[in-house]
Write a protein that holds these residues in place. Structure first.
Motif, PDB file in Angstrom:
ATOM      1  N   ASP B 249       0.823  -1.198   0.000  1.00 18.23           N
ATOM      2  CA  ASP B 249       0.000   0.000   0.000  1.00 18.23           C
ATOM      3  C   ASP B 249       0.862   1.254   0.000  1.00 18.23           C
ATOM      4  O   ASP B 249       0.676   2.164  -0.821  1.00 18.23           O
ATOM      5  N   ALA B 250       1.827   1.288   0.908  1.00 18.48           N
ATOM      6  CA  ALA B 250       2.644   2.492   1.051  1.00 18.48           C
ATOM      7  C   ALA B 250       3.521   2.710  -0.177  1.00 18.48           C
ATOM      8  O   ALA B 250       3.755   3.851  -0.588  1.00 18.48           O
ATOM      9  N   THR B 251       4.002   1.613  -0.778  1.00 19.35           N
ATOM     10  CA  THR B 251       4.882   1.777  -1.929  1.00 19.35           C
ATOM     11  C   THR B 251       4.103   2.181  -3.183  1.00 19.35           C
ATOM     12  O   THR B 251       4.484   3.113  -3.883  1.00 19.35           O
ATOM     13  N   LEU B 252       3.017   1.489  -3.449  1.00 21.22           N
ATOM     14  CA  LEU B 252       2.338   1.671  -4.730  1.00 21.22           C
ATOM     15  C   LEU B 252       1.027   2.466  -4.661  1.00 21.22           C
ATOM     16  O   LEU B 252       0.774   3.309  -5.518  1.00 21.22           O
ATOM     17  N   ALA B 253       0.197   2.171  -3.657  1.00 19.43           N
ATOM     18  CA  ALA B 253      -1.154   2.740  -3.683  1.00 19.43           C
ATOM     19  C   ALA B 253      -1.192   4.178  -3.184  1.00 19.43           C
ATOM     20  O   ALA B 253      -1.805   5.042  -3.819  1.00 19.43           O
ATOM     21  N   LEU B 254      -0.532   4.454  -2.073  1.00 18.81           N
ATOM     22  CA  LEU B 254      -0.606   5.811  -1.523  1.00 18.81           C
ATOM     23  C   LEU B 254      -0.131   6.878  -2.508  1.00 18.81           C
ATOM     24  O   LEU B 254      -0.792   7.910  -2.649  1.00 18.81           O
ATOM     25  N   PRO B 255       0.988   6.658  -3.230  1.00 24.58           N
ATOM     26  CA  PRO B 255       1.374   7.688  -4.207  1.00 24.58           C
ATOM     27  C   PRO B 255       0.297   7.928  -5.270  1.00 24.58           C
ATOM     28  O   PRO B 255       0.231   9.013  -5.853  1.00 24.58           O
ATOM     29  N   GLN B 256      -0.536   6.931  -5.517  1.00 24.88           N
ATOM     30  CA  GLN B 256      -1.574   7.118  -6.531  1.00 24.88           C
ATOM     31  C   GLN B 256      -2.890   7.567  -5.910  1.00 24.88           C
ATOM     32  O   GLN B 256      -3.954   7.441  -6.515  1.00 24.88           O
ATOM     33  N   GLY B 257      -2.809   8.043  -4.671  1.00 20.64           N
ATOM     34  CA  GLY B 257      -3.955   8.690  -4.061  1.00 20.64           C
ATOM     35  C   GLY B 257      -5.017   7.753  -3.542  1.00 20.64           C
ATOM     36  O   GLY B 257      -6.154   8.153  -3.310  1.00 20.64           O
ATOM     37  N   THR B 258      -4.677   6.498  -3.313  1.00 20.90           N
ATOM     38  CA  THR B 258      -5.670   5.589  -2.757  1.00 20.90           C
ATOM     39  C   THR B 258      -4.977   4.669  -1.763  1.00 20.90           C
ATOM     40  O   THR B 258      -3.764   4.727  -1.563  1.00 20.90           O
ATOM     41  N   SER B 259      -5.779   3.830  -1.101  1.00 11.74           N
ATOM     42  CA  SER B 259      -5.210   2.887  -0.154  1.00 11.74           C
ATOM     43  C   SER B 259      -5.943   1.572  -0.332  1.00 11.74           C
ATOM     44  O   SER B 259      -7.163   1.520  -0.286  1.00 11.74           O
ATOM     45  N   ILE B 260      -5.178   0.493  -0.590  1.00 13.09           N
ATOM     46  CA  ILE B 260      -5.833  -0.787  -0.854  1.00 13.09           C
ATOM     47  C   ILE B 260      -5.900  -1.660   0.378  1.00 13.09           C
ATOM     48  O   ILE B 260      -6.484  -2.733   0.366  1.00 13.09           O
ATOM     49  N   THR B 261      -5.284  -1.226   1.471  1.00 12.74           N
ATOM     50  CA  THR B 261      -5.188  -2.086   2.641  1.00 12.74           C
ATOM     51  C   THR B 261      -6.490  -2.075   3.437  1.00 12.74           C
ATOM     52  O   THR B 261      -7.403  -1.280   3.169  1.00 12.74           O
ATOM     53  N   VAL B 262      -6.590  -2.961   4.403  1.00 12.56           N
ATOM     54  CA  VAL B 262      -7.787  -3.073   5.235  1.00 12.56           C
ATOM     55  C   VAL B 262      -7.962  -1.797   6.058  1.00 12.56           C
ATOM     56  O   VAL B 262      -7.030  -1.368   6.718  1.00 12.56           O
ATOM     57  N   PRO B 263      -9.145  -1.186   6.033  1.00 15.07           N
ATOM     58  CA  PRO B 263      -9.345   0.007   6.838  1.00 15.07           C
ATOM     59  C   PRO B 263      -9.310  -0.323   8.327  1.00 15.07           C
ATOM     60  O   PRO B 263     -10.055  -1.173   8.793  1.00 15.07           O
ATOM     61  N   ARG B 264      -8.404   0.303   9.039  1.00 11.23           N
ATOM     62  CA  ARG B 264      -8.309   0.035  10.473  1.00 11.23           C
ATOM     63  C   ARG B 264      -8.490   1.297  11.303  1.00 11.23           C
ATOM     64  O   ARG B 264      -8.397   1.257  12.538  1.00 11.23           O
ATOM     65  N   GLY B 265      -8.702   2.418  10.660  1.00 12.56           N
ATOM     66  CA  GLY B 265      -8.882   3.654  11.407  1.00 12.56           C
ATOM     67  C   GLY B 265      -8.493   4.820  10.539  1.00 12.56           C
ATOM     68  O   GLY B 265      -8.267   4.665   9.338  1.00 12.56           O
ATOM     69  N   ALA B 266      -8.411   5.995  11.153  1.00 14.27           N
ATOM     70  CA  ALA B 266      -8.045   7.177  10.385  1.00 14.27           C
ATOM     71  C   ALA B 266      -6.608   7.033   9.901  1.00 14.27           C
ATOM     72  O   ALA B 266      -5.697   6.830  10.696  1.00 14.27           O
ATOM     73  N   ILE B 529     -13.604  -4.927  11.284  1.00  9.42           N
ATOM     74  CA  ILE B 529     -12.258  -4.884  10.714  1.00  9.42           C
ATOM     75  C   ILE B 529     -11.747  -6.299  10.461  1.00  9.42           C
ATOM     76  O   ILE B 529     -11.161  -6.587   9.409  1.00  9.42           O
ATOM     77  N   ASN B 530     -12.018  -7.202  11.404  1.00 13.65           N
ATOM     78  CA  ASN B 530     -11.580  -8.585  11.204  1.00 13.65           C
ATOM     79  C   ASN B 530     -12.219  -9.214   9.979  1.00 13.65           C
ATOM     80  O   ASN B 530     -11.579  -9.917   9.215  1.00 13.65           O
ATOM     81  N   LYS B 531     -13.504  -8.939   9.811  1.00 13.41           N
ATOM     82  CA  LYS B 531     -14.181  -9.503   8.640  1.00 13.41           C
ATOM     83  C   LYS B 531     -13.601  -8.917   7.359  1.00 13.41           C
ATOM     84  O   LYS B 531     -13.336  -9.640   6.395  1.00 13.41           O
TER      85      LYS B 531
END
Lengths: 305, 586, 324
Positions: B249-266, B529-531
C-alpha cells in the motif's frame, strides 16, 4: 519354526520361497520407506551442508562436504544441553507413571462383568470429549502448588484416555476368559493372573503404548508454556525446539552466538534443520531397541498352552 | 519367580499409595472455585498500606516479578551476574525476578491475572475495552491513588501523572482523569521514518535500469518488469504471505492517491478529504474504490510478468524471500517498517551474511515514489500508545513496585537502562563492560539498551528525560543513543538510510493534530475490521494471482465489503474522530 | 495367595455381607488397579470441568466462574452469525473426512504389507524409515512440501522436484499451492506421508498377538497368503481398526491446526480454511475471548460425541466392542 514342504500345485517361484506377490509387497514397502526417509534425510544433509552449497538450494540428495558448525553452535548454547536433561527426566517419569496407571486401570475396566467397571469406563471415556479450559485448570494447578513446579509437566497427563481405550479393548480381546479361568483353576488369584499371564502376554502392546506415550511426553511443551513459563532450568527440549522454529529471539541468540564464535551468520532454516535432527536423534537411537517387542510375536508361548 | 512377582506387586502398591496421597491431599483444594474472587477483593486494602510512609532504608526487601514480552532468560549466568539488574536492585531495595515469553505469553499473562497470580508489573497492548473491563473487575491497581498520596516519594511519577496529556489518557480509558491504572508507554521515533521504501540491489539496477533508482510509480513498474524479463524477480514487498498489505500500500497505492489495505482507522486504509483538524475532515474507506482497482491491476500485471515472485503469498518473507535477495535474484525488497536501523539489520542479515566482502554500495535505499508529481501521504501524529504496564491488585506491595518504576523513570534510572556506556557504572567496570552485557542478552544487532524495562515508557526503546521535560515532551521526543556507540560500519548504514529518507520524508509524512491519539473506536469496529481483513486477503490475493478476474469480480469484492459493514465502519471512524476533536481538540 | 475360586452352589445361602466380603476378597485387586487412575481422573480431568459453563456466561474475573452472570446462548449466536464460520466448518468436515478415510485405509494397507514383507532386514529398515517423518514438526514438514511443490519463477529457478518432473515429461508446471482445487489433496497426501508409518505401530502390535497356529492351519488347508491376510489377519485386527477409527472420529471436528496453518495461504482459503485456523485468526484480531472459544469448542466436542455415539452403536451391532 520349521517350514512345511509346499504342496505340489504351487508354482516354481513359490517353491523358491519368493513370488510376484512378495516382489510387489517389497517394492511397495521400500518405495514408501524411501518417500518417508527423504524429508529427514533432507534435513540431515542440509544441516551439515557447507554454507556456499546450502544457499544454492537443490534437493540435498547427497553430502557436498560436511560442516558441523550448526551443531557446534547448538551445543555451545547452554539452554540446549540443560533442556535435554529436563526432557529426559520428565519423559521417563511421566511415561512410567502414565503407562503403569493407564494399563492397570485399562486391564481392570476391561472386565466389564465386574460391578462398577462399566460406570468407571463411561466416566473415563467421557473425558475424551470434554475439557474444562485454561482458567479452571490454572486454578486447580495453583491450589495443588503445581504452577511453576516441575511436576506440572508430569502429573496431569497421567491417565491417557486414548490409550486407555485402546488397551482396554486389547485386554478384553486378546486375554481370553478361558485362559484366565484355566489359570484360576491352577491356583492363581487375580494378582497372579495380572502379573504372570496378562502382563507377559501383552508385552508387545505395552511396548507400543510406552513408545507412543513417551513420544507424546517428549514432544509436549504446553504445560511448561502455560503453567511454568519463566523457569529457564525447567525448559523441556520440545519447548526450546518450538522457540527455535517460531521465536526469533532464541534464533538470534544462537545466530549471534555463532557470529561470536567466528562463523558466518547462519541461515535460519539450516539451523532449524540441525535442531530438528537433534530433537529426533534420541528417538531414532532408542527406537531400534523397542522395535523387536512389537514386531515379533512375543506371545507365542503363552497362547499355545 | 514368585519373589519377582511379590516385588512388582509391592512396587505397584507403593506407586498407588503415593499417587493416592498426592490425589487425596490436593483434591479438596480444587473444589473451591469461589477462590477466584479472593485476590480481587482483598487487595482493595493494599493502597492503605502504602500510606504508612517509612524511609526507604528501613523498608523490607521484597521480590518483584516483572514481565516483558519477547525476551529470553536462557543465559542464567549472564542473568545472575547482570550488573544493571544488581544496580537497580540496590537502588530500590528490592530483588528482581524477570519473566518473559513469546508464544502463549499473552494467554498466560491473562490467565495469571484472572487467577490472582500475575507478575507484580506486566504489560499488555492497548485495547481500551480490555483495560476498562480489567478496571471494572478490580484486577488492576489504581496507581494514581498511591502516587498522589505521596508526591515526595514518587516525584517523577507525580509530575508525569498530573500532566494534562496523561490525564487525558486516564479519561479515555476509565472516564476518570485522576484514576490512572497503568503506566502508559508511548511510541515516537527519534528520527523521521515510515514504511514503503524498497531497497534495491544495485547490480540489478545497473543491469536493467542504468543504475537509476526509480522515483515514480511508472519507473518502478518498468524496473520491476524489466528485472523480471532479465531473469530476476522484480520486487518482494514484505507481506507475510499476502496477509499484510501495508507495505504494498505504502509503496504503490498511496502515491496514486488511494489505499488498498484493510481500513483500520483514520489514516490506515482510509483517505482524507477536507482539512485535518477542522469540521471538514472526512475519512473515506478506499479499499474497493476504482483507484484501488487500478492499483490491483498493476499488481496482477506485475505478477504475470515476473515483476513479483510467482510464489508470493506462499513463501515466507524472512526465510525464503530474503534468502533470494541475498542470492542476488531479487531486484527490490521492502525491508521493514521504515526505521533507519532496520536497513542496517537487513543489510547485515540478508546481504552481508551471504557476501562477506560486501560493501555498503551494493544496496541502494529507494525513494518514496511519486505519481503525477505528487508523493503519497502517510498520516501520523508521530506518537501512539504502544502498551500499558499494570500492577495487579493481587500484588501485596504496589507501593514498592512503584518505587521501582519511580527509579526507572528518573534520569538516573533511564541512564542506567539506555546509556550506561557513558554512565558512572561503566567506568568502574572497565571497557569490556558492553561486551559482557551483549553476551548475556544476545543482542548483537546494534541495540545498546538494557532489554528489560526498555519499553516501559517509550515504545521505541529510547531514552526519555522526565526530570527536565513534561511527560508528553519526553515521550514524544525520545533520545536515541545507539549511533553514539555503534561501530563505524553500523553508523554508516544507519546514516545512509537516514540521509535518503530525510530527502523526502517531510513531503510524505503528514502530521495530524494530537487529538488523533485519542480516537477510540467502539468494540464492534474490531469485528468489522476482522471480517474486512479476511475479505481483502482473499480477494486481493486471488486478483493478483489471476484466480479471479479483476474486471469481472471487483463488484463482488465491493459487495462483500458492503455486506461486512464497511459503511458502518466508515461512520464509526469519522464519529470517533469527531468526538476526539470536540473533546480534546481545543 | 491360594484361595480357590468361588463354588457357585454355596453362594445362595450367604448373607449379603458375606457376599460382599467374598466379592471383595475375590476382586479387591482389580479395584486397587483402578484406584490410581480413578484418582488422577477425578482430580485432573473432572477437576477443571466446571469451566465449561463459561460457554454460557459473561466472564468477570472478580466474580469467578461460578459467580459470573449467565448470558444464555449469546456466544453461540455470535458464532453462527458468521458466514466464514460455516465455510470453515464445512472444510473441516471434508478435510478431516478425507483424512480419516484415506489415512486409515492407507495405514492399514501399509501395516498389512509390512506384515507380509518376508525379508526381515528390509522390513525393519522400512519400518524405521516410515516412522521418521512423524518426528518432523509441521513447520519443517510443510516447509519441505513447499520446497518440493515450488513453482518455477522468473529468476531462473526451475521449481520444485515435482514441477521439474512434470516439465521433464513435457507438461506445464503447476502452481500447486495456489490452487484451491488441489489443496485438500495436498493436505491429505502430506498427512499420509507424515503419519501413516507411525500409525502402523498399533496395528503391527496387534498383529503380533495373532496365534501362528491359525496360519499354520490355513496353510495346511491350501490357503494362499492373500487369503490368509483376508481371513485371518484382517478379522484379528478389526477391533483395533474400529477403536482407532472411533478415536479419529472423535476429533472429526477439531482439525490438525499445525498442518493447515503451515500449509495454507490466501489463495486456498475457500477450500482450506478450517475451524482451528479460523478461530486462530479471529482471536488474533479481537483479543482473546474465553467465552467464545469455550462455546465453539463445546459445540465441536458435542458434535464429536454424537458422531462417536452413532458409530459406537453401529459397531456394537457388529459384535465388536466400541469405546463405551
Amino acid at each position: 519354526m520349521k517350514k512345511k514342504p509346499a504342496p505340489l500345485r504351487r508354482s516354481m517361484f513359490m517353491r523358491l520361497g519368493f513370488n510376484f506377490y512378495d516382489v510387489a509387497v517389497t517394492i511397495f514397502c521400500v518405495a514408501f520407506g524411501l518417500l518417508c526417509f527423504y524429508p529427514l534425510w533432507y534435513c540431515l544433509v542440509a544441516s551439515v551442508m557447507p554454507y556456499e552449497e546450502y544457499v544454492k538450494g537443490g534437493l540435498m540428495l547427497w553430502f557436498k562436504g560436511i560442516d558441523l558448525q550448526y551443531y557446534i553452535q547448538i551445543f555451545s548454547t547452554k539452554v540446549y544441553t540443560n533442556s535435554l536433561l529436563v526432557s529426559a527426566v520428565k519423559t521417563v517419569l511421566a511415561t512410567a507413571l502414565s503407562v503403569l496407571v493407564t494399563s492397570a486401570m485399562a486391564y481392570a475396566v476391561s472386565k466389564v462383568h465386574i460391578r462398577g467397571m462399566k460406570l468407571i469406563n463411561a466416566l473415563v471415556v467421557f473425558n475424551l470429549f470434554f475439557a474444562g479450559g485454561l482458567i479452571p485448570q490454572y486454578m486447580l494447578y495453583k491450589s495443588l502448588h503445581l504452577t511453576g513446579n516441575f511436576w506440572v509437566m508430569v502429573l496431569p497427563g497421567t491417565l491417557n484416555i486414548s490409550y486407555f481405550i485402546i488397551m482396554r479393548n486389547y485386554f478384553s480381546f486378546s486375554v481370553s476368559r478361558e485362559l484366565e479361568d484355566a489359570a484360576m483353576i491352577d491356583g492363581c488369584n487375580e494378582v497372579g493372573i495380572f502379573f504372570r499371564i496378562v502382563m507377559p502376554l501383552s508385552r508387545g502392546m505395552i511396548a507400543a503404548v510406552t513408545l507412543f506415550i513417551a513420544v507424546i511426553n517428549w514432544n509436549d511443551y504446553y504445560n511448561y508454556m502455560m503453567f511454568i513459563g519463566n523457569k529457564t532450568k525447567l525448559q523441556p527440549f520440545a519447548w526450546v525446539l518450538h522457540r527455535m522454529l517460531t521465536d526469533k529471539s532464541l534464533m538470534n541468540q544462537v545466530r549471534n552466538g555463532a557470529a561470536s564464535l567466528g562463523f558466518t551468520l547462519p541461515p535460519p532454516m539450516a539451523l532449524r534443520m540441525a535442531t530438528i535432527i537433534c530433537a529426533t536423534l534420541p528417538i531414532v537411537i532408542i527406537y531400534p531397541f523397542i522395535q523387536p517387542y512389537f514386531t515379533k510375536g512375543m506371545t507365542l508361548g503363552a497362547v499355545k498352552e | 519367580m514368585k519373589k519377582y512377582t511379590t516385588l512388582l506387586c509391592l512396587l505397584l502398591a507403593l506407586v498407588m499409595v503415593m499417587a493416592c496421597f498426592t490425589g487425596c491431599a490436593k483434591q479438596p483444594a480444587q473444589s473451591d472455585p469461589a477462590g477466584t474472587t479472593e485476590p480481587a477483593q482483598t487487595t482493595d486494602t493494599a493502597p492503605e498500606d502504602s500510606s504508612t510512609a517509612e524511609p526507604a532504608e528501613t523498608r523490607e526487601t521484597v521480590n518483584i516479578r516483572f514481565a516483558q514480552f519477547g525476551n529470553n532468560l536462557d543465559d542464567l549466568d549472564g542473568y545472575a551476574n547482570d550488573p544493571i539488574k544488581a544496580a537497580i536492585e540496590q537502588a530500590v531495595g528490592v530483588t528482581l525476578e524477570y519473566d518473559t515469553g513469546t508464544d502463549g505469553f499473552d494467554d498466560r499473562m491473562q490467565t495469571e491475572l484472572f487467577t490472582g497470580s500475575a507478575p507484580d508489573l506486566f504489560p499488555t497492548w492497548g485495547e481500551s475495552d480490555k483495560i476498562a473491563s480489567w478496571v471494572q473487575d478490580g484486577l488492576v491497581t489504581n496507581l494514581g491513588e498511591i502516587i498522589n498520596a505521596e508526591p515526595d516519594r514518587y516525584p517523577t511519577l507525580y509530575k508525569m501523572m498530573n500532566s494534562e496529556e496523561w490525564k487525558a489518557y486516564n479519561k479515555l480509558y476509565t472516564g476518570d482523569e485522576t484514576a490512572s491504572y497503568a503506566i502508559y508507554s508511548v511510541a515516537a521515533f527519534a528520527d523521521p521514518s515510515f514504511g514503503g521504501v524498497p531497497v534495491y540491489n544495485q547490480a540489478i539496477l545497473d543491469e536493467v535500469n542504468e543504475g537509476k533508482v526509480p522515483a515514480t510509480v511508472d519507473e518502478f513498474l518498468t524496473y520491476c518488469e524489466a528485472a523480471g524479463s532479465a531473469g530476476y524477480v522484480g520486487w518482494w514487498p514484505r507481506n507475510d504471505k499476502l496477509t499484510n498489505w501495508n507495505e504494498i500500500d505504502a509503496t504503490l497505492a498511496l502515491p496514486q492517491g488511494t489505499s488498498i489495505t484493510v481500513p483500520r482507522g483514520a489514516g490506515t486504509g482510509t483517505i482524507l478529504s477536507g482539512e485535518a483538524g477542522t469540521d471538514s475532515e472526512y475519512w473515506t474507506v478506499s479499499a474497493v474504490s476504482e483507484q484501488s482497482k487500478a492499483v490491483v491491476k498493476q499488481l496482477a500485471e506485475l505478477y504475470k510478468n515476473g515483476g513479483l515472485d510467482a510464489n508470493i503469498g506462499v513463501k515466507g518473507d524472512f526465510d525464503d524471500a530474503y534468502a533470494d535477495f541475498g542470492n542476488g535474484t531479487l531486484g527490490a525488497v521492502n525491508f521493514g517498517f521504515g526505521y533507519p536501523g532496520q536497513f542496517r539489520d537487513f543489510f547485515k542479515s540478508a546481504w552481508l551474511a551471504v557476501h562477506p566482502d560486501a560493501s555498503i554500495d551494493d544496496l541502494a535505499v529507494g525513494q518514496a515514489l511519486t505519481s503525477n508529481g505528487s508523493y503519497g501521504k502517510t498520516y501520523s501524529t508521530g506518537t501512539w500508545i504502544n502498551s500499558h504496564y499494570f500492577i495487579p491488585t493481587s500484588c501485596a506491595y504496589p507501593d514498592r513496585v512503584l518505587d521501582l518504576v519511580e527509579f526507572l523513570a528518573s534520569n538516573q534510572g533511564q541512564d542506567l537502562l539506555h546509556n550506561c556506556v557513558d554512565g558512572a557504572f561503566n567506568t568502574s567496570v572497565g571497557s569490556d563492560y558492553w561486551s559482557a552485557i551483549d553476551g548475556a542478552y544476545g543482542y548483537g544487532d546494534g541495540r545498546c539498551k538494557y532489554v528489560w524495562f526498555s519499553y516501559m515508557f517509550s515504545g521505541v526503546e529510547y531514552y526519555c528525560d522526565f526530570e527536565n521535560q513534561s511527560w508528553w515532551d519526553a515521550v514524544s521526543h525520545p533520545v536515541d543513543f545507539s549511533n553514539s556507540w555503534a561501530t563505524e560500519e553500523d553508523a554508516a548504514l544507519v546514516s545512509k538510510a537516514k540521509d535518503t529518507i530525510s530527502g523526502f520524508v517531510n513531503e510524505v509524512v503528514q502530521p495530524l493534530p494530537a487529538y488523533y491519539n485519542m480516537v477510540a473506536l467502539p468494540a464492534e469496529a474490531t469485528d468489522i475490521i476482522n471480517k474486512l481483513a479476511t475479505i481483502t486477503n482473499e480477494y486481493l490475493t486471488q486478483f493478483i494471482g489471476g484466480q479471479l478476474d479483476i474486471d469481472a469480480s471487483w463488484s463482488d469484492y465491493a459487495a462483500a465489503y458492503e455486506a461486512a459493514g464497511a459503511a458502518e465502519l466508515e461512520t464509526m471512524i469519522n464519529d470517533a474522530v469527531a468526538t476526539a476533536r470536540t473533546t480534546y481538540g481545543g | 495367595m491360594h484361595n480357590p475360586p468361588d463354588a457357585s452352589g454355596v453362594r445362595s445361602q450367604r448373607t449379603w455381607l458375606q457376599k460382599l466380603l467374598a466379592f471383595l476378597k475375590r476382586y479387591w485387586f482389580l479395584y486397587l488397579l483402578v484406584l490410581p487412575g480413578f484418582v488422577f481422573m477425578i482430580v485432573f480431568n473432572y477437576g477443571p470441568m466446571y469451566g465449561i459453563q463459561l460457554a454460557f456466561k459473561d466472564y468477570h474475573a472478580n466474580l469467578g466462574i461460578w459467580g459470573s452472570p449467565w448470558v444464555g446462548l449469546e456466544h453461540f449466536r455470535e458464532m453462527i452469525a458468521d458466514a466464514n464460520f460455516w465455510r470453515a466448518a464445512k472444510n473441516t468436515l471434508i478435510i478431516n473426512g478425507y483424512n480419516i478415510v484415506f489415512k486409515t485405509t492407507f495405514t492399514i494397507f501399509l501395516a498389512l504389507m509390512l506384515n507380509e514383507l518376508r525379508l526381515k532386514k528390509v522390513k525393519s529398515c522400512v519400518q524405521t524409515a516410515a516412522y521418521l517423518p512423524y518426528f518432523l514438526s509441521w513447520v519443517i514438514f510443510a516447509g519441505l512440501v513447499q520446497v518440493f511443490l515450488e513453482y518455477p519463477s522468473s529468476s531462473g529457478s526451475s521449481g520444485g522436484v515435482i514441477n521439474q518432473v512434470i516439465t521433464f515429461f513435457g507438461g506445464e508446471p503447476i502452481n500447486f499451492l495456489t490452487r484451491p482445487d488441489l489443496f485438500r489433496a495436498i493436505v491429505v497426501i502430506s498427512n499420509i506421508i507424515k503419519n501413516a508409518g507411525y500409525g502402523t505401530i498399533v496395528y503391527l502390535a496387534s498383529m503380533s498377538t495373532i496365534n501362528p497356529a491359525l496360519y499354520e492351519a490355513a496353510k495346511m488347508d491350501g490357503s494362499n497368503r492373500l487369503q490368509m491376510m483376508l481371513h485371518i489377519t484382517i478379522p484379528a485386527i478389526l477391533p483395533t481398526i474400529v477403536i482407532l477409527l472411533i478415536l479419529d472420529l472423535s476429533s472429526l471436528f477439531s482439525a490438525n491446526f499445525d498442518q493447515i496453518y503451515n500449509l495454507y495461504n490466501n489463495y486456498v482459503l475457500s477450500t482450506g480454511d478450517v475451524l482451528s485456523t479460523y478461530i486462530y485468526r479471529i482471536s488474533l484480531g479481537g483479543g482473546t475471548s474465553f467465552e467464545l472459544s469455550t462455546a465453539i469448542n463445546l459445540v465441536l466436542q458435542v458434535l464429536g460425541l454424537i458422531v462417536v455415539l452413532i458409530t459406537n452403536k453401529f459397531v456394537s451391532k457388529l459384535d465388536i466392542m466400541g469405546i463405551f
